[in-house]
Design a protein around this motif. Structure first.
Motif, PDB file in Angstrom:
ATOM      1  N   ILE A  89      -2.890   2.215  -8.808  1.00  0.00           N
ATOM      2  CA  ILE A  89      -1.433   2.037  -8.734  1.00  0.00           C
ATOM      3  C   ILE A  89      -0.862   1.816 -10.131  1.00  0.00           C
ATOM      4  O   ILE A  89       0.182   2.374 -10.498  1.00  0.00           O
ATOM      5  CB  ILE A  89      -1.092   0.851  -7.805  1.00  0.00           C
ATOM      6  CG1 ILE A  89      -1.494   1.180  -6.363  1.00  0.00           C
ATOM      7  CG2 ILE A  89       0.394   0.521  -7.888  1.00  0.00           C
ATOM      8  CD1 ILE A  89      -1.356   0.020  -5.402  1.00  0.00           C
ATOM      9  N   ILE A  90      -1.548   1.012 -10.936  1.00  0.00           N
ATOM     10  CA  ILE A  90      -1.096   0.747 -12.309  1.00  0.00           C
ATOM     11  C   ILE A  90      -1.083   2.032 -13.126  1.00  0.00           C
ATOM     12  O   ILE A  90      -0.129   2.326 -13.853  1.00  0.00           O
ATOM     13  CB  ILE A  90      -2.001  -0.309 -12.968  1.00  0.00           C
ATOM     14  CG1 ILE A  90      -1.847  -1.662 -12.254  1.00  0.00           C
ATOM     15  CG2 ILE A  90      -1.670  -0.453 -14.453  1.00  0.00           C
ATOM     16  CD1 ILE A  90      -2.831  -2.719 -12.714  1.00  0.00           C
ATOM     17  N   VAL A  91      -2.139   2.826 -13.012  1.00  0.00           N
ATOM     18  CA  VAL A  91      -2.218   4.083 -13.761  1.00  0.00           C
ATOM     19  C   VAL A  91      -1.089   5.027 -13.357  1.00  0.00           C
ATOM     20  O   VAL A  91      -0.467   5.685 -14.206  1.00  0.00           O
ATOM     21  CB  VAL A  91      -3.579   4.769 -13.539  1.00  0.00           C
ATOM     22  CG1 VAL A  91      -3.579   6.179 -14.138  1.00  0.00           C
ATOM     23  CG2 VAL A  91      -4.697   3.949 -14.165  1.00  0.00           C
ATOM     24  N   SER A  92      -0.811   5.099 -12.052  1.00  0.00           N
ATOM     25  CA  SER A  92       0.214   6.033 -11.577  1.00  0.00           C
ATOM     26  C   SER A  92       1.596   5.683 -12.130  1.00  0.00           C
ATOM     27  O   SER A  92       2.432   6.580 -12.327  1.00  0.00           O
ATOM     28  CB  SER A  92       0.253   6.038 -10.040  1.00  0.00           C
ATOM     29  OG  SER A  92       0.767   4.815  -9.542  1.00  0.00           O
ATOM     30  N   LEU A 133       2.064   3.582 -15.062  1.00  0.00           N
ATOM     31  CA  LEU A 133       2.082   3.329 -16.498  1.00  0.00           C
ATOM     32  C   LEU A 133       1.667   4.539 -17.336  1.00  0.00           C
ATOM     33  O   LEU A 133       2.205   4.767 -18.415  1.00  0.00           O
ATOM     34  CB  LEU A 133       1.164   2.139 -16.818  1.00  0.00           C
ATOM     35  CG  LEU A 133       1.207   1.589 -18.244  1.00  0.00           C
ATOM     36  CD1 LEU A 133       2.598   1.055 -18.563  1.00  0.00           C
ATOM     37  CD2 LEU A 133       0.171   0.489 -18.426  1.00  0.00           C
ATOM     38  N   PHE A 134       0.717   5.333 -16.837  1.00  0.00           N
ATOM     39  CA  PHE A 134       0.144   6.405 -17.655  1.00  0.00           C
ATOM     40  C   PHE A 134       0.580   7.814 -17.247  1.00  0.00           C
ATOM     41  O   PHE A 134       0.882   8.642 -18.103  1.00  0.00           O
ATOM     42  CB  PHE A 134      -1.395   6.336 -17.602  1.00  0.00           C
ATOM     43  CG  PHE A 134      -1.977   5.147 -18.308  1.00  0.00           C
ATOM     44  CD1 PHE A 134      -2.310   5.204 -19.657  1.00  0.00           C
ATOM     45  CD2 PHE A 134      -2.213   3.957 -17.630  1.00  0.00           C
ATOM     46  CE1 PHE A 134      -2.855   4.129 -20.315  1.00  0.00           C
ATOM     47  CE2 PHE A 134      -2.758   2.865 -18.273  1.00  0.00           C
ATOM     48  CZ  PHE A 134      -3.075   2.944 -19.623  1.00  0.00           C
ATOM     49  N   LEU A 135       0.555   8.087 -15.939  1.00  0.00           N
ATOM     50  CA  LEU A 135       0.755   9.464 -15.499  1.00  0.00           C
ATOM     51  C   LEU A 135       2.083  10.087 -15.938  1.00  0.00           C
ATOM     52  O   LEU A 135       2.109  11.266 -16.300  1.00  0.00           O
ATOM     53  CB  LEU A 135       0.609   9.557 -13.977  1.00  0.00           C
ATOM     54  CG  LEU A 135      -0.820   9.532 -13.445  1.00  0.00           C
ATOM     55  CD1 LEU A 135      -0.826   9.732 -11.931  1.00  0.00           C
ATOM     56  CD2 LEU A 135      -1.670  10.602 -14.113  1.00  0.00           C
ATOM     57  N   PRO A 136       3.199   9.353 -15.907  1.00  0.00           N
ATOM     58  CA  PRO A 136       4.453   9.991 -16.352  1.00  0.00           C
ATOM     59  C   PRO A 136       4.368  10.536 -17.778  1.00  0.00           C
ATOM     60  O   PRO A 136       4.897  11.617 -18.070  1.00  0.00           O
ATOM     61  CB  PRO A 136       5.475   8.845 -16.246  1.00  0.00           C
ATOM     62  CG  PRO A 136       4.929   7.975 -15.159  1.00  0.00           C
ATOM     63  CD  PRO A 136       3.436   8.002 -15.352  1.00  0.00           C
ATOM     64  N   SER A 137       3.688   9.798 -18.667  1.00  0.00           N
ATOM     65  CA  SER A 137       3.559  10.257 -20.060  1.00  0.00           C
ATOM     66  C   SER A 137       2.717  11.510 -20.148  1.00  0.00           C
ATOM     67  O   SER A 137       3.003  12.422 -20.935  1.00  0.00           O
ATOM     68  CB  SER A 137       2.939   9.154 -20.924  1.00  0.00           C
ATOM     69  OG  SER A 137       3.770   8.024 -20.979  1.00  0.00           O
ATOM     70  N   TYR A 138       1.655  11.573 -19.340  1.00  0.00           N
ATOM     71  CA  TYR A 138       0.753  12.719 -19.389  1.00  0.00           C
ATOM     72  C   TYR A 138       1.395  13.980 -18.817  1.00  0.00           C
ATOM     73  O   TYR A 138       1.402  15.032 -19.448  1.00  0.00           O
ATOM     74  CB  TYR A 138      -0.524  12.429 -18.598  1.00  0.00           C
ATOM     75  CG  TYR A 138      -1.393  11.345 -19.175  1.00  0.00           C
ATOM     76  CD1 TYR A 138      -1.360  11.021 -20.518  1.00  0.00           C
ATOM     77  CD2 TYR A 138      -2.256  10.634 -18.357  1.00  0.00           C
ATOM     78  CE1 TYR A 138      -2.162  10.030 -21.039  1.00  0.00           C
ATOM     79  CE2 TYR A 138      -3.074   9.633 -18.863  1.00  0.00           C
ATOM     80  CZ  TYR A 138      -3.015   9.336 -20.208  1.00  0.00           C
ATOM     81  OH  TYR A 138      -3.812   8.353 -20.716  1.00  0.00           O
ATOM     82  N   VAL A 139       1.917  13.867 -17.605  1.00  0.00           N
ATOM     83  CA  VAL A 139       2.423  15.047 -16.904  1.00  0.00           C
ATOM     84  C   VAL A 139       3.736  15.529 -17.510  1.00  0.00           C
ATOM     85  O   VAL A 139       3.898  16.724 -17.810  1.00  0.00           O
ATOM     86  CB  VAL A 139       2.596  14.757 -15.396  1.00  0.00           C
ATOM     87  CG1 VAL A 139       3.130  15.988 -14.682  1.00  0.00           C
ATOM     88  CG2 VAL A 139       1.270  14.322 -14.785  1.00  0.00           C
ATOM     89  N   ASP A 140       4.677  14.615 -17.714  1.00  0.00           N
ATOM     90  CA  ASP A 140       5.977  15.011 -18.254  1.00  0.00           C
ATOM     91  C   ASP A 140       5.864  15.474 -19.706  1.00  0.00           C
ATOM     92  O   ASP A 140       6.703  16.243 -20.191  1.00  0.00           O
ATOM     93  CB  ASP A 140       6.974  13.857 -18.154  1.00  0.00           C
ATOM     94  CG  ASP A 140       7.256  13.476 -16.704  1.00  0.00           C
ATOM     95  OD1 ASP A 140       6.972  14.299 -15.820  1.00  0.00           O
ATOM     96  OD2 ASP A 140       7.727  12.348 -16.464  1.00  0.00           O
ATOM     97  N   VAL A 148      -8.230   1.386 -14.088  1.00  0.00           N
ATOM     98  CA  VAL A 148      -7.172   1.763 -15.026  1.00  0.00           C
ATOM     99  C   VAL A 148      -7.757   2.580 -16.173  1.00  0.00           C
ATOM    100  O   VAL A 148      -7.201   3.601 -16.584  1.00  0.00           O
ATOM    101  CB  VAL A 148      -6.458   0.508 -15.572  1.00  0.00           C
ATOM    102  CG1 VAL A 148      -5.520   0.889 -16.719  1.00  0.00           C
ATOM    103  CG2 VAL A 148      -5.666  -0.179 -14.472  1.00  0.00           C
ATOM    104  N   ALA A 149      -8.916   2.141 -16.666  1.00  0.00           N
ATOM    105  CA  ALA A 149      -9.548   2.839 -17.785  1.00  0.00           C
ATOM    106  C   ALA A 149     -10.100   4.192 -17.361  1.00  0.00           C
ATOM    107  O   ALA A 149      -9.864   5.215 -18.017  1.00  0.00           O
ATOM    108  CB  ALA A 149     -10.658   1.971 -18.372  1.00  0.00           C
ATOM    109  N   SER A 150     -10.839   4.211 -16.239  1.00  0.00           N
ATOM    110  CA  SER A 150     -11.503   5.444 -15.826  1.00  0.00           C
ATOM    111  C   SER A 150     -10.519   6.510 -15.372  1.00  0.00           C
ATOM    112  O   SER A 150     -10.733   7.710 -15.583  1.00  0.00           O
ATOM    113  CB  SER A 150     -12.508   5.161 -14.702  1.00  0.00           C
ATOM    114  OG  SER A 150     -11.855   4.667 -13.543  1.00  0.00           O
ATOM    115  N   HIS A 151      -9.414   6.094 -14.744  1.00  0.00           N
ATOM    116  CA  HIS A 151      -8.457   7.065 -14.212  1.00  0.00           C
ATOM    117  C   HIS A 151      -7.225   7.236 -15.096  1.00  0.00           C
ATOM    118  O   HIS A 151      -6.386   8.104 -14.836  1.00  0.00           O
ATOM    119  CB  HIS A 151      -8.029   6.663 -12.802  1.00  0.00           C
ATOM    120  CG  HIS A 151      -9.135   6.815 -11.805  1.00  0.00           C
ATOM    121  ND1 HIS A 151     -10.280   6.069 -11.861  1.00  0.00           N
ATOM    122  CD2 HIS A 151      -9.274   7.645 -10.743  1.00  0.00           C
ATOM    123  CE1 HIS A 151     -11.091   6.433 -10.871  1.00  0.00           C
ATOM    124  NE2 HIS A 151     -10.503   7.386 -10.185  1.00  0.00           N
ATOM    125  N   GLY A 152      -7.129   6.402 -16.129  1.00  0.00           N
ATOM    126  CA  GLY A 152      -5.997   6.518 -17.042  1.00  0.00           C
ATOM    127  C   GLY A 152      -6.374   6.985 -18.426  1.00  0.00           C
ATOM    128  O   GLY A 152      -5.513   7.471 -19.172  1.00  0.00           O
TER     129      GLY A 152
END
Length: 511
Positions: free
Chosen positions: A87-90, A92-99, A262-266
């Protein structure tokens, strides 16, 4: 009952069929974007199952039952942390990667701290995958090695020699599959293979239950008598040193599992690459969060299989069963106890799922090497065809290196003395380097002052500090009674050190 010609035929037909279907689904790749990212056009639910199959297929099938067989169900506590971490990765991290239209997770570090930090993180990822996937490939070879021994064709061979042959066979088939199919074939084959191996595990469990004199009730009673049904353990009765060294206490598992996830999926390109194949950020987030729920259910299934095995084999140790490690127990059941043809189908699905996981590793290693290390320095003027050709050469090189790593872990695991379950070994290795990676990402996302020098200082401080807290050669040289921490805390402690040291460095240098 032993492995028959029919079982061998099922394995061969299944593997050939999977390879054929995978190649047909993938089609032709005309660029590295097709080869590594599937054209950003893969449905989120397919990515969900691909994430689950990639991170757990082999180790879950083989080693998680061994955890319950030799211990209890407290391993399940970690899955709660896995869900929280996703949930944290989705968010905190994913918007930066995908967008940001990024091709690897480490391009964020380049934009925030420059090339040197991206190169350090990418190289750390490669070392982590080299070690952790060496364990994964070794685990994949376990059932094949047992089949070879039971078949009688390898009488006189040592366990190590049988494992070498098994590992080499898997690596060769996987390399061919990866070179032809690309990430799109891998994802879609993961979907099919997960359905097959989970169904096979359920079928194996049903066969066990039908052969137990007292059924499920008897198995659960035996598990209760030997304290194997414990799920939650707070560990408040332990001393501080014992508490932080014990991986399966509730708060250690919850916090450690969340930070590890968070580390493995982010920050791990193996998973991030899959999430970048979806159409948009929302789809990536759905795939990631729901994968945590599915992983928890899958862990529960295979821990339950371990309890059934414990009852089926009347609580005998691996040595009493004539096996090298607990990790071979479920494979022994598959080979010896299932009806003709079904053993072959389950083992074939296990191999196929494992090869998809390995092919994912090869594909992610090749993508990180290509985009983070090769393209910026040596391939700026390349055409798409040239980049694709180089990517495939890099894939071959990584296949050879990973095979050597698996040989090394086969040698280690077959030494005399007590050995951890393979799943614990693999997670421990990954947890060690994830701390530095996660700390660098958090430093860049949450703090404005640190620059590339502060990030590098913090990153290597985190990696170095853990050497003195993890049981090993350096730890053994420390005077007195050195402090050891459990593997779920490696990522927590490592990332905290990176953030603290990086922030302090920025404060001191900016005075």
């Amino acid at each position: 009952m032993e492995f028959s010609f029919v079982d061998y035929a099922v394995i061969l037909v299944y593997l050939v069929g999977v390879a054929y279907i995978g190649v047909r689904i993938a089609g032709r790749q005309s660029s590295t974007a097709d080869y590594f990212l599937g054209g950003h056009d893969i449905p989120w639910w397919a990515v969900l199952f691909s994430v689950v199959a990639t991170e757990t297929s082999t180790l879950t099938f083989i080693s998680v039952p061994a955890v319950a067989y030799g211990g209890n169900l407290t391993f399940l506590q970690i899955t709660l942390g896995y869900i929280v971490g996703r949930i944290i990765v989705s968010l905190l991290f994913l918007p930066s990667y995908v967008d940001g239209n990024m091709t690897t997770a480490y391009q964020f570090l380049k934009e925030r701290f420059g090339n040197s930090m991206r190169n350090a993180a990418s190289t750390t990822f490669m070392v982590t995958r080299l070690l952790a996937d060496g364990v994964r490939l070794f685990a994949t070879a376990i059932p094949l090695a047992i089949i070879m021994r039971l078949g009688g064709a390898f009488v006189g061979w040592t366990d190590f020699e049988v494992y070498l042959l098994a590992i080499a066979a898997i690596a060769v088939v996987t390399l061919i599959y990866t070179l032809i199919g690309g990430i799109k074939a891998v994802v879609w084959m993961d979907v099919m293979q997960m359905a097959v191996y989970v169904g096979g595990a359920v079928f194996a469990g049903a066969i066990m239950i039908s052969n137990l004199p007292e059924g499920i009730g008897g198995a659960l009673n035996l598990a209760a008598e030997t304290d194997k049904l414990q799920v939650i353990r707070f560990g408040f009765d332990l001393t501080f040193a014992e508490f932080i060294a014990q991986p399966y206490t509730f708060f250690t598992a919850l916090i450690g599992g969340a930070v590890f996830s968070v580390a493995s999926h982010g920050t791990d390109q193996l998973i991030v690459q899959r999430l970048l194949t979806t159409r948009n950020t929302k789809n990536s987030q759905k795939a990631l969060v729901w994968s945590g729920v599915v992983v928890a259910l899958q862990f529960g299934l295979f821990l339950f299989i371990g309890l059934l095995l414990y009852a089926f084999y009347d609580a005998q140790s691996a040595t009493e069963l004539g096996l090298a490690t607990n990790d071979e127990i479920f494979a022994k059941f598959i080979v010896e106890e299932l009806p003709m043809g079904f053993s072959g189908l389950i083992v074939a699905s296990l191999f196929a799922a494992a090869m998809s996981s390995l092919s994912s590793s090869l594909n992610s290693l090749a993508s990180s090497t290509t985009f983070d290390l090769y393209k910026p320095y040596f391939g700026k003027g390349n055409t798409q065809d040239e980049d694709l050709y180089v990517s495939r050469i890099i894939t071959v090189v990584w296949a050879i290196i990973l095979t050597g790593s698996a040989f090394f872990f086969a040698f280690l695991q077959l030494q005399e003395g007590e050995r951890p379950a393979v799943v614990e070994l693999g997670l421990g290795i990954a947890s060690y380097t994830y701390g530095g990676l996660l700390g660098a990402f958090l430093l860049g996302r949450l703090f404005a002052k640190p620059d590339k020098r502060d990030a590098m200082i913090g990153f290597f401080a985190g990696l170095t500090s853990l050497l003195f807290m993890v049981e090993g050669p350096i730890h053994n040289l420390l005077p007195g009674e050195p402090l050891a921490i459990a593997w779920p805390l490696y990522t927590v402690v490592g990332s905290l050190i990176v953030v603290i040291v990086g922030s302090l460095s920025a404060q001191i240098r900016n005075r």
